[in-house]
Design a protein around this motif. Structure first.
Motif, PDB file in Angstrom:
ATOM      1  N   TYR A   1      35.308  30.564  44.193  1.00 24.65           N
ATOM      2  CA  TYR A   1      34.834  29.255  43.352  1.00 24.65           C
ATOM      3  C   TYR A   1      34.233  29.579  42.043  1.00 24.65           C
ATOM      4  O   TYR A   1      34.544  29.031  41.137  1.00 24.65           O
ATOM      5  N   GLU A   2      33.606  31.025  41.767  1.00 24.27           N
ATOM      6  CA  GLU A   2      33.215  31.151  40.237  1.00 24.27           C
ATOM      7  C   GLU A   2      34.466  31.579  39.369  1.00 24.27           C
ATOM      8  O   GLU A   2      34.334  31.342  38.181  1.00 24.27           O
ATOM      9  N   GLU A   3      35.353  32.044  39.916  1.00 22.41           N
ATOM     10  CA  GLU A   3      36.564  32.686  39.012  1.00 22.41           C
ATOM     11  C   GLU A   3      37.813  32.191  39.667  1.00 22.41           C
ATOM     12  O   GLU A   3      38.621  33.173  40.417  1.00 22.41           O
ATOM     13  N   GLU A   4      38.161  30.784  39.838  1.00 22.58           N
ATOM     14  CA  GLU A   4      39.734  30.427  40.213  1.00 22.58           C
ATOM     15  C   GLU A   4      40.547  31.352  39.617  1.00 22.58           C
ATOM     16  O   GLU A   4      40.499  31.524  38.306  1.00 22.58           O
ATOM     17  N   GLY A   5      41.539  31.762  40.428  1.00 18.73           N
ATOM     18  CA  GLY A   5      42.838  32.608  39.846  1.00 18.73           C
ATOM     19  C   GLY A   5      42.550  33.997  39.700  1.00 18.73           C
ATOM     20  O   GLY A   5      43.289  34.684  39.204  1.00 18.73           O
ATOM     21  N   ILE A   6      41.291  34.470  40.275  1.00 20.09           N
ATOM     22  CA  ILE A   6      41.156  35.830  40.430  1.00 20.09           C
ATOM     23  C   ILE A   6      42.222  36.664  41.035  1.00 20.09           C
ATOM     24  O   ILE A   6      42.739  35.912  42.078  1.00 20.09           O
ATOM     25  N   SER A   7      42.503  37.699  40.534  1.00 14.41           N
ATOM     26  CA  SER A   7      43.622  38.424  41.541  1.00 14.41           C
ATOM     27  C   SER A   7      42.902  39.197  42.703  1.00 14.41           C
ATOM     28  O   SER A   7      41.890  39.428  42.681  1.00 14.41           O
ATOM     29  N   LEU A   8      43.882  39.642  43.765  1.00 17.02           N
ATOM     30  CA  LEU A   8      43.539  40.216  44.782  1.00 17.02           C
ATOM     31  C   LEU A   8      42.749  41.710  44.418  1.00 17.02           C
ATOM     32  O   LEU A   8      41.549  41.943  44.811  1.00 17.02           O
ATOM     33  N   ARG A   9      43.268  42.302  43.457  1.00 16.12           N
ATOM     34  CA  ARG A   9      42.669  43.533  43.028  1.00 16.12           C
ATOM     35  C   ARG A   9      41.201  43.229  42.338  1.00 16.12           C
ATOM     36  O   ARG A   9      40.207  43.993  42.582  1.00 16.12           O
ATOM     37  N   GLU A  10      41.075  42.336  41.469  1.00 20.78           N
ATOM     38  CA  GLU A  10      39.894  41.951  40.593  1.00 20.78           C
ATOM     39  C   GLU A  10      38.820  41.347  41.740  1.00 20.78           C
ATOM     40  O   GLU A  10      37.674  41.956  41.671  1.00 20.78           O
ATOM     41  N   LEU A  11      39.190  40.850  42.769  1.00 19.93           N
ATOM     42  CA  LEU A  11      38.370  40.141  43.916  1.00 19.93           C
ATOM     43  C   LEU A  11      37.774  41.400  44.666  1.00 19.93           C
ATOM     44  O   LEU A  11      36.703  41.486  44.937  1.00 19.93           O
ATOM     45  N   ALA A  12      38.635  42.470  45.074  1.00 14.09           N
ATOM     46  CA  ALA A  12      38.223  43.510  45.726  1.00 14.09           C
ATOM     47  C   ALA A  12      37.104  44.278  44.817  1.00 14.09           C
ATOM     48  O   ALA A  12      35.799  44.703  45.459  1.00 14.09           O
ATOM     49  N   LYS A  13      37.423  44.611  43.676  1.00 12.94           N
ATOM     50  CA  LYS A  13      36.532  45.277  42.790  1.00 12.94           C
ATOM     51  C   LYS A  13      35.079  44.558  42.605  1.00 12.94           C
ATOM     52  O   LYS A  13      33.904  45.012  42.782  1.00 12.94           O
ATOM     53  N   LYS A  14      35.218  43.395  42.334  1.00  9.08           N
ATOM     54  CA  LYS A  14      34.181  42.537  42.262  1.00  9.08           C
ATOM     55  C   LYS A  14      33.039  42.353  43.596  1.00  9.08           C
ATOM     56  O   LYS A  14      31.999  42.402  43.376  1.00  9.08           O
ATOM     57  N   ILE A  15      33.750  42.527  44.799  1.00  2.00           N
ATOM     58  CA  ILE A  15      32.813  42.215  46.149  1.00  2.00           C
ATOM     59  C   ILE A  15      32.685  43.814  46.751  1.00  2.00           C
ATOM     60  O   ILE A  15      32.014  43.751  47.730  1.00  2.00           O
ATOM     61  N   HIS A  16      33.216  44.693  46.049  1.00  2.00           N
ATOM     62  CA  HIS A  16      32.904  46.026  46.564  1.00  2.00           C
ATOM     63  C   HIS A  16      33.616  46.475  47.848  1.00  2.00           C
ATOM     64  O   HIS A  16      32.916  47.171  48.541  1.00  2.00           O
ATOM     65  N   VAL A  17      34.794  45.945  47.977  1.00  2.00           N
ATOM     66  CA  VAL A  17      35.293  46.374  49.194  1.00  2.00           C
ATOM     67  C   VAL A  17      36.854  46.661  49.021  1.00  2.00           C
ATOM     68  O   VAL A  17      37.442  46.544  47.677  1.00  2.00           O
ATOM     69  N   ARG A  18      37.439  47.646  49.798  1.00  2.00           N
ATOM     70  CA  ARG A  18      39.074  47.684  49.581  1.00  2.00           C
ATOM     71  C   ARG A  18      39.866  46.869  49.654  1.00  2.00           C
ATOM     72  O   ARG A  18      39.922  45.691  50.282  1.00  2.00           O
ATOM     73  N   PRO A  19      40.976  46.835  48.684  1.00  2.00           N
ATOM     74  CA  PRO A  19      41.962  45.739  48.576  1.00  2.00           C
ATOM     75  C   PRO A  19      42.647  45.433  50.042  1.00  2.00           C
ATOM     76  O   PRO A  19      42.616  44.089  50.015  1.00  2.00           O
TER      77      PRO A  19
ATOM     78  N   GLY B   1      43.013  27.222  55.630  1.00  2.00           N
ATOM     79  CA  GLY B   1      43.269  26.217  54.854  1.00  2.00           C
ATOM     80  C   GLY B   1      42.229  25.908  53.600  1.00  2.00           C
ATOM     81  O   GLY B   1      42.053  25.008  52.976  1.00  2.00           O
ATOM     82  N   LEU B   2      41.532  27.166  53.450  1.00  2.00           N
ATOM     83  CA  LEU B   2      40.364  27.284  52.355  1.00  2.00           C
ATOM     84  C   LEU B   2      40.917  27.709  51.268  1.00  2.00           C
ATOM     85  O   LEU B   2      40.036  27.404  50.167  1.00  2.00           O
ATOM     86  N   VAL B   3      41.784  28.537  50.970  1.00  2.00           N
ATOM     87  CA  VAL B   3      42.345  29.052  49.773  1.00  2.00           C
ATOM     88  C   VAL B   3      44.094  29.138  49.721  1.00  2.00           C
ATOM     89  O   VAL B   3      44.333  29.045  50.853  1.00  2.00           O
ATOM     90  N   TYR B   4      44.418  29.377  48.634  1.00  2.00           N
ATOM     91  CA  TYR B   4      45.911  29.680  48.562  1.00  2.00           C
ATOM     92  C   TYR B   4      46.149  30.670  47.632  1.00  2.00           C
ATOM     93  O   TYR B   4      45.173  30.929  46.414  1.00  2.00           O
ATOM     94  N   LYS B   5      47.257  31.295  47.511  1.00  2.00           N
ATOM     95  CA  LYS B   5      47.701  32.149  46.559  1.00  2.00           C
ATOM     96  C   LYS B   5      48.771  31.748  45.565  1.00  2.00           C
ATOM     97  O   LYS B   5      49.608  31.018  46.031  1.00  2.00           O
ATOM     98  N   LYS B   6      48.924  32.201  44.414  1.00  2.00           N
ATOM     99  CA  LYS B   6      49.851  32.066  43.685  1.00  2.00           C
ATOM    100  C   LYS B   6      50.516  33.388  43.134  1.00  2.00           C
ATOM    101  O   LYS B   6      49.322  33.946  42.437  1.00  2.00           O
ATOM    102  N   THR B   7      51.695  33.442  42.907  1.00  2.00           N
ATOM    103  CA  THR B   7      52.197  34.790  42.222  1.00  2.00           C
ATOM    104  C   THR B   7      52.170  34.551  40.732  1.00  2.00           C
ATOM    105  O   THR B   7      52.637  33.715  40.271  1.00  2.00           O
TER     106      THR B   7
END
Length: 152
Positions: free
Chosen positions: A46-64, A78-84
């Motif tokens: 929500y705070e950073e639409e388009g965040i990558s999986l790697r950035e997300l893992a780092k931001k919330i301090h969990v493993r990818p 149906g709450l999120v979707y991914k775009k390559t």
């Protein structure tokens, strides 16, 4: 042992408070179809639409891999979707669906409701003092080496 959790200790009240808050929150979030463990992912997307999986893992301090599983479950709901990423096909960016945005608003309302429930009867001064105590406790834990997420 019973003497380990005396009513005159911070441990006793902290455990009671966490248990009570978790119990209250878990029921409410499950009614929305969201597991409480998914909240950091939803909040971050929500705070950073388009965040990558790697950035997300780092931001919330969990493993990818943990983030990947959570995102897959949120996709299925149906709450999120991914775009390559068009410039790097190995990278996926995460976005909230309209349903995800609606759920995020409901989550914010539930958190506000929980805040009101927990702080009922406290004056502004008492809440300021309480928050300063919590900040000091967190600081002490960080100083002792605890890995605590300090950003909100």
């Amino acid at each position: 042992m019973k003497e380990d959790f005396r009513e005159d200790t911070v441990n006793f009240w902290l455990v009671r408070m966490i248990h009570g808050y978790s119990s209250l929150s878990f029921k409410k979030f499950m009614e929305l179809g969201v597991h409480p463990g998914q909240l950091p992912v939803l909040k971050s997307v929500y705070e950073e639409e388009g965040i990558s999986l790697r950035e997300l893992a780092k931001k919330i301090h969990v493993r990818p891999p943990t983030v990947t599983v959570t995102v897959q479950r949120l996709e299925k709901a149906g709450l999120v979707y991914k775009k390559t990423d068009p410039t790097d096909l190995r990278v996926n960016h995460i976005y909230l669906t309209d349903k995800g945005k609606d759920i995020q608003a409901k989550i914010r309302a539930l958190l506000d409701e929980n805040e009101c429930t927990m702080t009922a009867g406290f004056s502004k001064e008492e809440l300021t003092t309480l928050c300063s105590y919590f900040q000091r406790i967190v600081g002490n834990l960080v100083d002792a080496g605890a890995d605590i997420q300090t950003e909100q």
